[in-house]
Write a protein that holds these residues in place. Sequence first.
Motif, PDB file in Angstrom:
ATOM      1  N   SER A  44     -19.118 -21.385   7.921  1.00  0.00           N
ATOM      2  CA  SER A  44     -18.899 -22.621   8.475  1.00  0.00           C
ATOM      3  C   SER A  44     -19.787 -23.055   9.829  1.00  0.00           C
ATOM      4  O   SER A  44     -20.083 -24.200   9.998  1.00  0.00           O
ATOM      5  N   GLY A  45     -20.024 -21.947  10.428  1.00  0.00           N
ATOM      6  CA  GLY A  45     -20.974 -22.444  11.730  1.00  0.00           C
ATOM      7  C   GLY A  45     -22.285 -22.798  11.297  1.00  0.00           C
ATOM      8  O   GLY A  45     -22.865 -23.743  11.878  1.00  0.00           O
ATOM      9  N   TYR A 210     -19.074 -23.081  14.799  1.00  0.00           N
ATOM     10  CA  TYR A 210     -18.482 -23.779  13.560  1.00  0.00           C
ATOM     11  C   TYR A 210     -17.786 -25.169  14.027  1.00  0.00           C
ATOM     12  O   TYR A 210     -17.101 -25.727  13.305  1.00  0.00           O
TER      13      TYR A 210
END
Length: 268
Positions: A44-45, A210
């Motif tokens: 997600s980051g 993220y």
Amino acid sequence: MTSLARDWLSPPRPALPAVVEDERERRRIKLELLIVFSITLGLSGARSLVSLLNSLLQPTPLSKQQVALNAPQEALDLLDLLAQLLSVVQLIGWGALGGYLLYRGGIKLASVGLTWRGKDALWGVGLAALIGIPGLALYFAAWKLGFNLAVAPSTLDGTWWRPIVLVLSAFGNAFAEEMLVIGFLLTRLRQLAFRENSAVLAAAVLRGSYHLYQGFGGFVGNLVMGLVFGRIWQRTTRLWPLIVAHTILDVVSFVGYSLLKGHLSVLP
């Protein structure tokens, strides 16, 4: 500097969990961290960084662009409800994965703070107020200064299930993030002999990463939140107050925005 302040600014490493000395086991832990975060919040980051770079390359300033945290996923109402619930299940599954791997590795979940105590809710409410008010001010400042996108916590329409889904989403986010970034990651870093300050900084940077899709304000705000949450856990080894606080912050943001949108001109 008093001993209390010194313990908070530079806390000693606890005796448990013990530092892993066996090189094969250390490699296993490092591989486990790589795999877990490559399919969860680390991925997600990376996606958030790509999203931010894309926003920066647009001719429109960041403050004129908008991002939604909870958006419709399907056109049909019932299918959208199912899709939203599946997203919640995924988040809870991520958190459960971290807990399961700790348990399989011989770490009792009680030792990372996953046993409920009566004061956890009260601590969670206080922590939510401590983080929420300055965090909201930071967001608006970053947005107005052009460092952040306009964040719409929810663009779901007025269906009967919207409040239920938003509350469940808030809990899912809180459980996944606090279980993985605090309970799981910080425990594993202790086993790898990371210093407490280095570990909490690494976890906070991950938390901020993220949220990069929101802009630089989203990164900084969540970095600070990560430092505070991480240090509280290191000093208390209580995870539920963090989950409660995070859930409250997201519920207020998601549901509050849905109720106030169109009534307050300051909201995007």
